[in-house]
Design a protein around this motif. Structure first.
Motif, PDB file in Angstrom:
ATOM      1  N   LYS A 196      59.881  55.357  62.135  1.00 48.05           N
ATOM      2  CA  LYS A 196      60.563  56.203  63.101  1.00 48.05           C
ATOM      3  C   LYS A 196      59.536  56.897  63.998  1.00 48.05           C
ATOM      4  O   LYS A 196      59.800  57.181  65.169  1.00 48.05           O
ATOM      5  CB  LYS A 196      61.405  57.245  62.370  1.00 48.05           C
ATOM      6  CG  LYS A 196      62.289  58.083  63.260  1.00 48.05           C
ATOM      7  CD  LYS A 196      63.148  59.032  62.431  1.00 48.05           C
ATOM      8  CE  LYS A 196      64.077  59.851  63.327  1.00 48.05           C
ATOM      9  NZ  LYS A 196      64.913  60.779  62.528  1.00 48.05           N
ATOM     10  N   GLY A 197      58.354  57.164  63.444  1.00 49.12           N
ATOM     11  CA  GLY A 197      57.280  57.805  64.197  1.00 49.12           C
ATOM     12  C   GLY A 197      56.511  56.847  65.084  1.00 49.12           C
ATOM     13  O   GLY A 197      55.481  57.232  65.668  1.00 49.12           O
ATOM     14  N   ALA A 198      56.978  55.583  65.172  1.00 49.52           N
ATOM     15  CA  ALA A 198      56.409  54.566  66.068  1.00 49.52           C
ATOM     16  C   ALA A 198      54.905  54.357  65.861  1.00 49.52           C
ATOM     17  O   ALA A 198      54.410  54.448  64.737  1.00 49.52           O
ATOM     18  CB  ALA A 198      56.732  54.918  67.514  1.00 49.52           C
ATOM     19  N   GLY A 199      54.180  54.084  66.973  1.00 46.40           N
ATOM     20  CA  GLY A 199      52.768  53.722  66.897  1.00 46.40           C
ATOM     21  C   GLY A 199      51.871  54.714  66.191  1.00 46.40           C
ATOM     22  O   GLY A 199      51.008  54.326  65.380  1.00 46.40           O
ATOM     23  N   PRO A 200      52.006  56.027  66.463  1.00 52.53           N
ATOM     24  CA  PRO A 200      51.155  57.000  65.761  1.00 52.53           C
ATOM     25  C   PRO A 200      51.324  56.946  64.244  1.00 52.53           C
ATOM     26  O   PRO A 200      50.347  57.094  63.494  1.00 52.53           O
ATOM     27  CB  PRO A 200      51.644  58.339  66.333  1.00 52.53           C
ATOM     28  CG  PRO A 200      52.110  57.996  67.710  1.00 52.53           C
ATOM     29  CD  PRO A 200      52.764  56.651  67.565  1.00 52.53           C
ATOM     30  N   ALA A 201      52.549  56.733  63.773  1.00 52.92           N
ATOM     31  CA  ALA A 201      52.787  56.633  62.334  1.00 52.92           C
ATOM     32  C   ALA A 201      52.154  55.365  61.759  1.00 52.92           C
ATOM     33  O   ALA A 201      51.658  55.358  60.627  1.00 52.92           O
ATOM     34  CB  ALA A 201      54.284  56.649  62.059  1.00 52.92           C
TER      35      ALA A 201
ATOM     36  N   LEU B 140      49.085  51.609  73.728  1.00 49.79           N
ATOM     37  CA  LEU B 140      48.430  52.917  73.658  1.00 49.79           C
ATOM     38  C   LEU B 140      48.079  53.321  72.231  1.00 49.79           C
ATOM     39  O   LEU B 140      46.921  53.675  71.957  1.00 49.79           O
ATOM     40  CB  LEU B 140      49.293  53.994  74.322  1.00 49.79           C
ATOM     41  CG  LEU B 140      48.743  55.426  74.198  1.00 49.79           C
ATOM     42  CD1 LEU B 140      47.355  55.547  74.819  1.00 49.79           C
ATOM     43  CD2 LEU B 140      49.701  56.434  74.822  1.00 49.79           C
ATOM     44  N   PRO B 141      49.010  53.301  71.268  1.00 48.32           N
ATOM     45  CA  PRO B 141      48.641  53.719  69.912  1.00 48.32           C
ATOM     46  C   PRO B 141      47.577  52.830  69.274  1.00 48.32           C
ATOM     47  O   PRO B 141      46.725  53.328  68.527  1.00 48.32           O
ATOM     48  CB  PRO B 141      49.957  53.656  69.136  1.00 48.32           C
ATOM     49  CG  PRO B 141      50.862  52.830  69.960  1.00 48.32           C
ATOM     50  CD  PRO B 141      50.454  53.030  71.380  1.00 48.32           C
ATOM     51  N   SER B 142      47.605  51.528  69.572  1.00 49.94           N
ATOM     52  CA  SER B 142      46.569  50.662  68.998  1.00 49.94           C
ATOM     53  C   SER B 142      45.206  50.969  69.603  1.00 49.94           C
ATOM     54  O   SER B 142      44.177  50.906  68.922  1.00 49.94           O
ATOM     55  CB  SER B 142      46.926  49.186  69.196  1.00 49.94           C
ATOM     56  OG  SER B 142      47.001  48.845  70.561  1.00 49.94           O
ATOM     57  N   LEU B 143      45.191  51.354  70.889  1.00 45.89           N
ATOM     58  CA  LEU B 143      43.929  51.746  71.526  1.00 45.89           C
ATOM     59  C   LEU B 143      43.443  53.081  70.979  1.00 45.89           C
ATOM     60  O   LEU B 143      42.233  53.286  70.788  1.00 45.89           O
ATOM     61  CB  LEU B 143      44.122  51.831  73.040  1.00 45.89           C
ATOM     62  CG  LEU B 143      44.346  50.502  73.766  1.00 45.89           C
ATOM     63  CD1 LEU B 143      44.758  50.746  75.220  1.00 45.89           C
ATOM     64  CD2 LEU B 143      43.097  49.628  73.708  1.00 45.89           C
ATOM     65  N   ILE B 144      44.369  53.995  70.719  1.00 45.73           N
ATOM     66  CA  ILE B 144      43.996  55.273  70.100  1.00 45.73           C
ATOM     67  C   ILE B 144      43.399  55.022  68.719  1.00 45.73           C
ATOM     68  O   ILE B 144      42.385  55.618  68.339  1.00 45.73           O
ATOM     69  CB  ILE B 144      45.217  56.205  70.000  1.00 45.73           C
ATOM     70  CG1 ILE B 144      45.647  56.665  71.396  1.00 45.73           C
ATOM     71  CG2 ILE B 144      44.910  57.423  69.120  1.00 45.73           C
ATOM     72  CD1 ILE B 144      46.933  57.472  71.415  1.00 45.73           C
ATOM     73  N   GLY B 145      44.008  54.116  67.967  1.00 48.72           N
ATOM     74  CA  GLY B 145      43.481  53.762  66.653  1.00 48.72           C
ATOM     75  C   GLY B 145      42.091  53.184  66.750  1.00 48.72           C
ATOM     76  O   GLY B 145      41.200  53.517  65.963  1.00 48.72           O
ATOM     77  N   ARG B 146      41.887  52.329  67.738  1.00 47.29           N
ATOM     78  CA  ARG B 146      40.569  51.729  67.962  1.00 47.29           C
ATOM     79  C   ARG B 146      39.540  52.805  68.306  1.00 47.29           C
ATOM     80  O   ARG B 146      38.423  52.805  67.790  1.00 47.29           O
ATOM     81  CB  ARG B 146      40.661  50.705  69.102  1.00 47.29           C
ATOM     82  CG  ARG B 146      39.366  50.011  69.479  1.00 47.29           C
ATOM     83  CD  ARG B 146      38.947  48.994  68.460  1.00 47.29           C
ATOM     84  NE  ARG B 146      37.764  48.252  68.888  1.00 47.29           N
ATOM     85  CZ  ARG B 146      37.112  47.374  68.132  1.00 47.29           C
ATOM     86  NH1 ARG B 146      37.549  47.121  66.900  1.00 47.29           N
ATOM     87  NH2 ARG B 146      36.050  46.747  68.583  1.00 47.29           N
ATOM     88  N   ALA B 147      39.938  53.752  69.161  1.00 44.52           N
ATOM     89  CA  ALA B 147      39.027  54.805  69.593  1.00 44.52           C
ATOM     90  C   ALA B 147      38.643  55.743  68.452  1.00 44.52           C
ATOM     91  O   ALA B 147      37.548  56.310  68.447  1.00 44.52           O
ATOM     92  CB  ALA B 147      39.666  55.610  70.728  1.00 44.52           C
ATOM     93  N   THR B 148      39.560  55.910  67.495  1.00 46.01           N
ATOM     94  CA  THR B 148      39.290  56.827  66.382  1.00 46.01           C
ATOM     95  C   THR B 148      38.658  56.133  65.181  1.00 46.01           C
ATOM     96  O   THR B 148      38.499  56.744  64.124  1.00 46.01           O
ATOM     97  CB  THR B 148      40.585  57.529  65.942  1.00 46.01           C
ATOM     98  OG1 THR B 148      41.591  56.545  65.637  1.00 46.01           O
ATOM     99  CG2 THR B 148      41.102  58.445  67.045  1.00 46.01           C
TER     100      THR B 148
ATOM    101  N   GLY C 186      52.249  59.404  72.451  1.00 43.08           N
ATOM    102  CA  GLY C 186      51.390  58.505  71.694  1.00 43.08           C
ATOM    103  C   GLY C 186      51.856  57.072  71.642  1.00 43.08           C
ATOM    104  O   GLY C 186      51.221  56.241  71.003  1.00 43.08           O
ATOM    105  N   THR C 187      52.957  56.764  72.318  1.00 42.63           N
ATOM    106  CA  THR C 187      53.474  55.399  72.331  1.00 42.63           C
ATOM    107  C   THR C 187      53.120  54.713  73.648  1.00 42.63           C
ATOM    108  O   THR C 187      52.692  55.364  74.607  1.00 42.63           O
ATOM    109  CB  THR C 187      55.010  55.396  72.172  1.00 42.63           C
ATOM    110  OG1 THR C 187      55.593  56.031  73.325  1.00 42.63           O
ATOM    111  CG2 THR C 187      55.429  56.168  70.921  1.00 42.63           C
TER     112      THR C 187
END
Length: 358
Positions: free
Chosen positions: A79-84, A102-110, A152-153
């Protein structure tokens, strides 16, 4: 002597116990944890609009491993989509997942150790709906209004691009962070003035509870959203053969989802998500199935992710540079296309958005 005998017995018992424990562990099935960065109506564990949704509803992964009793598939819809999904990857609770750009890029960046294996749900359009009697007729009139999106999506980033193209920034509107269900409720009750989203907004408009005033369909293709199947690096390195079979299953789902004669059956399958078939038909109107369901990691897809990475930092959604070097891993996809005789099935596109020779 008695002490020595007891010691030997204890040692023997320990060895026997260790053997049985090892044997029991060896017999435990390998569970492949697959995530999906969305959830169906009323929290149904299904989705629509992507070949990954087809893989779930059509049990493509389950069928791939049907003759392997030691391998199990477990799906989780977020339910929390990409950030979850990122949080689950960070906690090593997922091996593969459908996730937006976007969330996959945020994951990559972190620092999340993942690989991009194939596209799924690429080139998805975004919609803007307004509450009834809001008086809003165009995007420029969103200034100062309450506008819902899910932070974040990939829809978040696409919405910012749309706002920018019409002379607005994220700060010019009152952003309300809501998931799909919350958006529907708030738009219906007029607690918000407008919302960015997709099928839930089309459905709301069909019921007469909102009005869709804009879609990225037919507009600049850079306003669209992309997504794909992401894999956890450690799992891929430990289980390359299984990873190949997982990719094979997703490619088979993409092929079936791309065949025009399957359009009616496909929409019926996606209806398991709870989204009405007429809404799905509208969502895919004037679009070729193969264009929306292509798994290819082509020039257009890679260039879009690079642009998303740049824009994400520019808009302050990501604080550091995103290094995409080595993140795209097409070898499993290419192997599947070769063995399944699908090398020429989908049309690849270049960075300029134009078709290129296969």
């Amino acid at each position: 002597m008695k002490l020595m005998s007891l010691a030997r017995l204890a040692a023997g018992a320990a060895l026997t116990l260790g053997f049985f424990l090892t044997a029991a562990q060896a017999e435990e099935p390998l569970v492949i944890h697959v995530g999906y960065a969305a959830i169906g109506v009323d929290n149904r564990p299904f989705a629509e609009g992507t070949s990954a949704a087809t893989a779930r509803a059509g049990e493509y992964l389950e069928k791939e491993f049907a003759n392997d009793p030691d391998i199990k598939i477990e799906w989780t819809f977020f339910k929390g989509a990409g950030p979850a999904v990122n949080e689950a990857f960070a906690n090593e609770q997922l091996d593969f997942a459908y996730q937006g750009d976007l969330p996959s890029l945020i994951g990559r960046a972190t620092g999340l150790k993942t690989k991009y294996l194939l596209a799924s749900g690429a080139r998805k359009p975004l919609y803007l709906a307004i509450a009834k009697d809001s008086g809003i007729q165009k995007i420029e009139e969103l200034k100062g209004r309450k506008v819902a999106l899910q932070r974040g999506t990939n829809g978040h980033l696409a919405a910012i691009k749309v706002l920018n193209a019409h002379g607005l920034t994220e700060r010019d509107v009152q952003i309300v962070n809501l998931d799909s269900a919350g958006t529907v409720a708030a738009l219906t009750s007029k607690d918000i003035d407008a919302a960015f989203g997709d099928t839930q907004l089309i459905n709301l408009a069909a019921k007469g509870s909102a009005d869709v005033i804009y879609t990225t369909k037919g507009d600049d293709p850079r306003f669209g959203r992309n997504a794909g199947i992401i894999g956890r690096e450690a799992f891929i390195e430990t289980h390359p053969e299984i990873t190949q079979r997982v990719v094979d299953a997703f490619v088979k789902a993409a092929q079936w989802s791309s065949d025009e004669p399957n359009r009616a059956a496909l929409f019926e399958l996606w209806h398991k998500s709870g989204t009405p078939i007429p809404i799905i038909e509208e969502y895919f109107s004037n679009d070729k199935l193969a264009y929306r369901n292509s798994p290819l990691i082509d020039g257009l897809l890679v260039s879009q992710y690079k642009e998303q990475a740049t824009k994400s930092k520019e808009y302050g959604l990501i604080r550091r540079e995103v290094d995409l070097e080595g993140w795209f891993e097409p070898k499993y996809l290419n192997d599947a296309l070769e063995r399944l005789n699908l090398k020429s099935f989908w049309q690849p596109y270049g960075a300029d958005g134009k078709p290129v020779a296969s």
